[in-house]
Design a protein around this motif. Structure first.
Motif, mmCIF file in Angstrom:
data_model
loop_
_atom_site.group_PDB
_atom_site.id
_atom_site.type_symbol
_atom_site.label_atom_id
_atom_site.label_comp_id
_atom_site.label_asym_id
_atom_site.label_seq_id
_atom_site.Cartn_x
_atom_site.Cartn_y
_atom_site.Cartn_z
ATOM 1 N N MET A 1 0.815 -1.181 0.000
ATOM 2 C CA MET A 1 0.000 0.000 0.000
ATOM 3 C C MET A 1 0.865 1.254 0.000
ATOM 4 N N ALA A 2 1.980 1.184 0.676
ATOM 5 C CA ALA A 2 2.860 2.345 0.694
ATOM 6 C C ALA A 2 3.357 2.677 -0.705
ATOM 7 N N ASN A 3 3.579 1.651 -1.531
ATOM 8 C CA ASN A 3 4.029 1.871 -2.905
ATOM 9 C C ASN A 3 2.999 2.635 -3.726
ATOM 10 N N SER A 4 1.725 2.509 -3.355
ATOM 11 C CA SER A 4 0.668 3.205 -4.089
ATOM 12 C C SER A 4 0.277 4.518 -3.439
ATOM 13 N N GLY A 5 0.983 4.903 -2.389
ATOM 14 C CA GLY A 5 0.695 6.171 -1.720
ATOM 15 C C GLY A 5 -0.458 6.091 -0.736
ATOM 16 N N LEU A 6 -0.877 4.880 -0.366
ATOM 17 C CA LEU A 6 -1.978 4.700 0.563
ATOM 18 C C LEU A 6 -1.453 4.326 1.940
ATOM 19 N N ASP A 33 -15.164 2.180 -1.660
ATOM 20 C CA ASP A 33 -16.212 1.195 -1.931
ATOM 21 C C ASP A 33 -15.844 0.194 -3.030
ATOM 22 N N VAL A 34 -14.578 0.084 -3.386
ATOM 23 C CA VAL A 34 -14.125 -0.888 -4.389
ATOM 24 C C VAL A 34 -13.156 -1.858 -3.704
ATOM 25 N N THR A 35 -13.452 -3.144 -3.825
ATOM 26 C CA THR A 35 -12.572 -4.163 -3.265
ATOM 27 C C THR A 35 -11.407 -4.401 -4.223
ATOM 28 N N THR A 36 -10.213 -4.404 -3.677
ATOM 29 C CA THR A 36 -9.000 -4.612 -4.460
ATOM 30 C C THR A 36 -8.243 -5.801 -3.881
ATOM 31 N N THR A 37 -7.784 -6.681 -4.766
ATOM 32 C CA THR A 37 -6.961 -7.813 -4.349
ATOM 33 C C THR A 37 -5.639 -7.727 -5.092
ATOM 34 N N ALA A 38 -4.551 -7.746 -4.335
ATOM 35 C CA ALA A 38 -3.216 -7.667 -4.926
ATOM 36 C C ALA A 38 -2.420 -8.908 -4.536
ATOM 37 N N THR A 39 -1.638 -9.403 -5.473
ATOM 38 C CA THR A 39 -0.706 -10.489 -5.212
ATOM 39 C C THR A 39 0.690 -9.878 -5.169
ATOM 40 N N VAL A 40 1.418 -10.166 -4.091
ATOM 41 C CA VAL A 40 2.710 -9.522 -3.855
ATOM 42 C C VAL A 40 3.773 -10.576 -3.595
ATOM 43 N N ASP A 41 4.917 -10.443 -4.265
ATOM 44 C CA ASP A 41 6.042 -11.336 -4.033
ATOM 45 C C ASP A 41 6.568 -11.095 -2.614
ATOM 46 N N ALA A 42 6.640 -12.145 -1.812
ATOM 47 C CA ALA A 42 7.038 -12.005 -0.409
ATOM 48 C C ALA A 42 8.509 -11.662 -0.236
ATOM 49 N N ALA A 43 9.339 -12.015 -1.197
ATOM 50 C CA ALA A 43 10.776 -11.746 -1.076
ATOM 51 C C ALA A 43 11.132 -10.317 -1.453
ATOM 52 N N THR A 44 10.468 -9.790 -2.486
ATOM 53 C CA THR A 44 10.834 -8.464 -2.990
ATOM 54 C C THR A 44 9.772 -7.405 -2.732
ATOM 55 N N PHE A 45 8.588 -7.822 -2.291
ATOM 56 C CA PHE A 45 7.429 -6.952 -2.073
ATOM 57 C C PHE A 45 6.980 -6.256 -3.358
ATOM 58 N N THR A 46 7.261 -6.884 -4.491
ATOM 59 C CA THR A 46 6.820 -6.382 -5.792
ATOM 60 C C THR A 46 5.387 -6.858 -6.040
ATOM 61 N N VAL A 47 4.526 -5.944 -6.479
ATOM 62 C CA VAL A 47 3.156 -6.310 -6.817
ATOM 63 C C VAL A 47 3.166 -7.085 -8.133
#
Length: 53
Positions: A1-6, A33-47
């Protein structure tokens, strides 16, 4: 979330789980009011992917 400014106060209903087989986090939250699902690499924290709605 920090990467997106949130910050945590910007979203609601945040959940996070780690799939140890793929070493990926699944993060789900609601923003404006919009549900967002993100998959993130656990080693690099890349979305890896993001799904809105």
């Amino acid at each position: 979330m920090a990467n997106s400014g949130l910050g945590q106060s910007d979203v609601t209903n945040i959940t996070c789980s780690l799939d140890s087989n793929t070493n990926q986090y699944t993060v789900t939250f609601v923003l404006n009011d919009v549900t967002t699902t993100a998959t993130v690499d656990a080693a690099t924290f890349t979305v890896i992917s993001t799904i809105f709605g």
